[in-house]
Design a protein around this motif. Sequence first.
Motif, PDB file in Angstrom:
ATOM      1  N   PRO A  30       0.833  -1.300  -0.057  1.00 49.18           N
ATOM      2  CA  PRO A  30      -0.006   0.001  -0.081  1.00 49.18           C
ATOM      3  C   PRO A  30       0.987   1.135   0.114  1.00 49.18           C
ATOM      4  N   THR A  31       2.028   1.229   0.300  1.00 49.37           N
ATOM      5  CA  THR A  31       2.964   2.451   0.575  1.00 49.37           C
ATOM      6  C   THR A  31       3.499   2.767  -0.858  1.00 49.37           C
ATOM      7  N   THR A  32       3.413   2.037  -1.746  1.00 49.05           N
ATOM      8  CA  THR A  32       3.862   2.285  -3.087  1.00 49.05           C
ATOM      9  C   THR A  32       3.034   2.124  -4.238  1.00 49.05           C
ATOM     10  N   GLY A  33       1.810   1.420  -3.941  1.00 49.76           N
ATOM     11  CA  GLY A  33       0.708   1.077  -4.913  1.00 49.76           C
ATOM     12  C   GLY A  33       1.148   0.058  -5.629  1.00 49.76           C
ATOM     13  N   ASP A  34       2.142  -0.738  -5.641  1.00 46.58           N
ATOM     14  CA  ASP A  34       2.257  -2.013  -6.179  1.00 46.58           C
ATOM     15  C   ASP A  34       1.368  -3.195  -5.897  1.00 46.58           C
ATOM     16  N   TRP A  35       0.526  -3.351  -6.602  1.00 42.25           N
ATOM     17  CA  TRP A  35      -0.517  -4.401  -6.308  1.00 42.25           C
ATOM     18  C   TRP A  35      -0.577  -5.489  -7.550  1.00 42.25           C
ATOM     19  N   ALA A  36      -0.837  -6.567  -7.343  1.00 41.58           N
ATOM     20  CA  ALA A  36      -1.155  -7.392  -8.469  1.00 41.58           C
ATOM     21  C   ALA A  36      -2.094  -8.784  -8.007  1.00 41.58           C
ATOM     22  N   VAL A  37      -2.772  -9.123  -8.891  1.00 38.14           N
ATOM     23  CA  VAL A  37      -3.716 -10.160  -8.596  1.00 38.14           C
ATOM     24  C   VAL A  37      -3.491 -11.417  -9.744  1.00 38.14           C
ATOM     25  N   ARG A  38      -3.796 -12.650  -9.251  1.00 35.97           N
ATOM     26  CA  ARG A  38      -3.465 -13.688 -10.205  1.00 35.97           C
ATOM     27  C   ARG A  38      -4.473 -14.970  -9.972  1.00 35.97           C
ATOM     28  N   ARG A  39      -4.827 -15.524 -10.993  1.00 34.52           N
ATOM     29  CA  ARG A  39      -5.952 -16.601 -10.959  1.00 34.52           C
ATOM     30  C   ARG A  39      -5.163 -17.937 -11.053  1.00 34.52           C
ATOM     31  N   GLY A 138       7.875  -5.497 -16.778  1.00 33.64           N
ATOM     32  CA  GLY A 138       7.247  -4.404 -17.345  1.00 33.64           C
ATOM     33  C   GLY A 138       7.969  -2.933 -17.050  1.00 33.64           C
ATOM     34  N   LYS A 139       7.629  -1.947 -17.939  1.00 37.37           N
ATOM     35  CA  LYS A 139       8.113  -0.935 -17.417  1.00 37.37           C
ATOM     36  C   LYS A 139       7.579  -0.176 -16.193  1.00 37.37           C
ATOM     37  N   ASP A 140       6.404  -0.535 -15.944  1.00 36.17           N
ATOM     38  CA  ASP A 140       5.840   0.249 -14.541  1.00 36.17           C
ATOM     39  C   ASP A 140       6.591  -0.633 -13.440  1.00 36.17           C
ATOM     40  N   ARG A 141       7.118  -1.860 -13.779  1.00 33.45           N
ATOM     41  CA  ARG A 141       7.884  -2.468 -12.416  1.00 33.45           C
ATOM     42  C   ARG A 141       9.085  -1.385 -12.210  1.00 33.45           C
ATOM     43  N   VAL A 142       9.772  -1.164 -13.046  1.00 37.37           N
ATOM     44  CA  VAL A 142      10.868  -0.291 -13.046  1.00 37.37           C
ATOM     45  C   VAL A 142      10.506   1.008 -12.436  1.00 37.37           C
ATOM     46  N   VAL A 143       9.493   1.791 -12.722  1.00 36.37           N
ATOM     47  CA  VAL A 143       9.089   2.944 -12.222  1.00 36.37           C
ATOM     48  C   VAL A 143       8.889   2.630 -10.622  1.00 36.37           C
ATOM     49  N   GLN A 144       8.115   1.597 -10.424  1.00 37.67           N
ATOM     50  CA  GLN A 144       7.788   1.504  -9.066  1.00 37.67           C
ATOM     51  C   GLN A 144       9.092   1.235  -8.253  1.00 37.67           C
ATOM     52  N   ASP A 145      10.147   0.640  -8.739  1.00 39.57           N
ATOM     53  CA  ASP A 145      11.390   0.690  -8.179  1.00 39.57           C
ATOM     54  C   ASP A 145      12.038   2.021  -7.934  1.00 39.57           C
ATOM     55  N   LEU A 146      11.815   2.615  -8.953  1.00 38.81           N
ATOM     56  CA  LEU A 146      12.285   3.919  -8.838  1.00 38.81           C
ATOM     57  C   LEU A 146      11.745   4.957  -7.545  1.00 38.81           C
ATOM     58  N   ARG A 147      10.206   4.590  -7.475  1.00 36.25           N
ATOM     59  CA  ARG A 147       9.640   5.527  -6.532  1.00 36.25           C
ATOM     60  C   ARG A 147      10.041   4.977  -5.279  1.00 36.25           C
ATOM     61  N   LYS A 148      10.164   3.620  -5.077  1.00 38.64           N
ATOM     62  CA  LYS A 148      10.728   3.164  -3.732  1.00 38.64           C
ATOM     63  C   LYS A 148      12.266   3.666  -3.441  1.00 38.64           C
ATOM     64  N   ILE A 178       9.415  10.294 -13.971  1.00 39.46           N
ATOM     65  CA  ILE A 178       9.424  10.958 -12.234  1.00 39.46           C
ATOM     66  C   ILE A 178      10.666  12.251 -12.587  1.00 39.46           C
ATOM     67  N   ALA A 179      10.017  13.269 -12.036  1.00 39.25           N
ATOM     68  CA  ALA A 179      11.137  14.321 -12.115  1.00 39.25           C
ATOM     69  C   ALA A 179      11.215  15.019 -10.849  1.00 39.25           C
ATOM     70  N   ILE A 180      12.216  15.619 -10.288  1.00 36.98           N
ATOM     71  CA  ILE A 180      12.722  16.257  -9.126  1.00 36.98           C
ATOM     72  C   ILE A 180      12.786  17.730  -9.148  1.00 36.98           C
ATOM     73  N   ALA A 181      11.754  18.423  -8.921  1.00 33.82           N
ATOM     74  CA  ALA A 181      11.586  19.786  -9.195  1.00 33.82           C
ATOM     75  C   ALA A 181      10.786  20.782  -8.149  1.00 33.82           C
ATOM     76  N   ASN A 182      11.312  21.943  -8.258  1.00 33.53           N
ATOM     77  CA  ASN A 182      10.500  22.948  -7.418  1.00 33.53           C
ATOM     78  C   ASN A 182      10.769  24.225  -7.951  1.00 33.53           C
ATOM     79  N   GLY A 183       9.940  24.486  -9.078  1.00 36.50           N
ATOM     80  CA  GLY A 183      10.366  25.728  -9.879  1.00 36.50           C
ATOM     81  C   GLY A 183      11.440  25.614 -10.839  1.00 36.50           C
ATOM     82  N   LYS A 184      12.300  24.648 -10.687  1.00 35.90           N
ATOM     83  CA  LYS A 184      13.290  24.269 -11.438  1.00 35.90           C
ATOM     84  C   LYS A 184      13.550  22.805 -11.324  1.00 35.90           C
ATOM     85  N   ALA A 185      13.641  22.133 -12.662  1.00 32.13           N
ATOM     86  CA  ALA A 185      13.639  20.732 -12.487  1.00 32.13           C
ATOM     87  C   ALA A 185      15.307  20.498 -12.225  1.00 32.13           C
TER      88      ALA A 185
END
Length: 291
Positions: A30-39, A138-148, A178-185
């Motif tokens: 829940p802290t990163t939003g990385d969820w999956a379901v499998r049948r 998938g690309k989404d997993r790479v971005v999830q790792d970046l968020r973490k 994902i960018a790091i910015a606050n008026g300037k990137a």
Amino acid sequence: MSRYIYSIVRCLPDPRTGEFVNVGAIAGDPTTGDWAVRRLGNTERIKRFALPAAIDVTDRFLVRLSSEIAEAREVLEAEGSHPLADDWLLRLHHDHRNIVQLSPPASIIANHAEAALDVIFKRMIIDPATQPRQVTVGKDRVVQDLRKAYQRAEIPAHLLKPKSDVFIGDKLHSTIDIAIANGKAVQLAQGWSFRVTGLERLLTQVKAWGFALERLRRGDQARMVDAQGRSSEVTRDVDLQVVIATPETAQQGAAYEEAEQVFHALGADVHPVEDVGAVSVQAADLIRRLL
């Protein structure tokens, strides 16, 4: 590795008897939003235990779970928030007491939601039909790792700008993961996976992204607009980081070699996803320089 929570999804053809069969599982952080379901892939045991009407109910429930996860992922990418909070799985457990039931949420340590499901299916849900599973990232997993990685480095949340648009010159624009910015990137970070099957489409995306950022490197005027509509300046010398899921097959390797030329021309630092922490360390250093 991180703490994930999971529940096993069960089908009870007659809830009065309490007899059930496991039909799948859901896991997430829940802290990163990385969820999956499998049948469950092997349905023969389910068919021997439950009538088609009960199986249909459970299948529709799993499809609904998948849709909720997909919608939440879109919100996460656009706004950076996590709609599926800590109590979501617990509420599912409490609310479903009929043909579909979920086991009480429990904890498991894993790198990703899919990795958690691999362990659950291997140890708790025997499913020969799904083993071995093809390893894709998938690309989404790479971005999830970046968020973490940014979270572990304690990068302030208000500086994280997921899915921001960079406008270059009069006509070009590109989306940054994902960018790091606050008026300037100060940093732009992009994730790519070369452990996929759609390599032609991937290369087209990399080249389109690279073409836009090449104009930025040449000095064309640029600005970034985040998901909340806030604007930041982007200069030609902005730190550019690329995180990749490295290729495993010859075809994937050939695609990466072609993409690597784009990354090199942009002066981007390229890291395998296993070394994603280097990106957040660099971000923390850049932020300190701003203070």
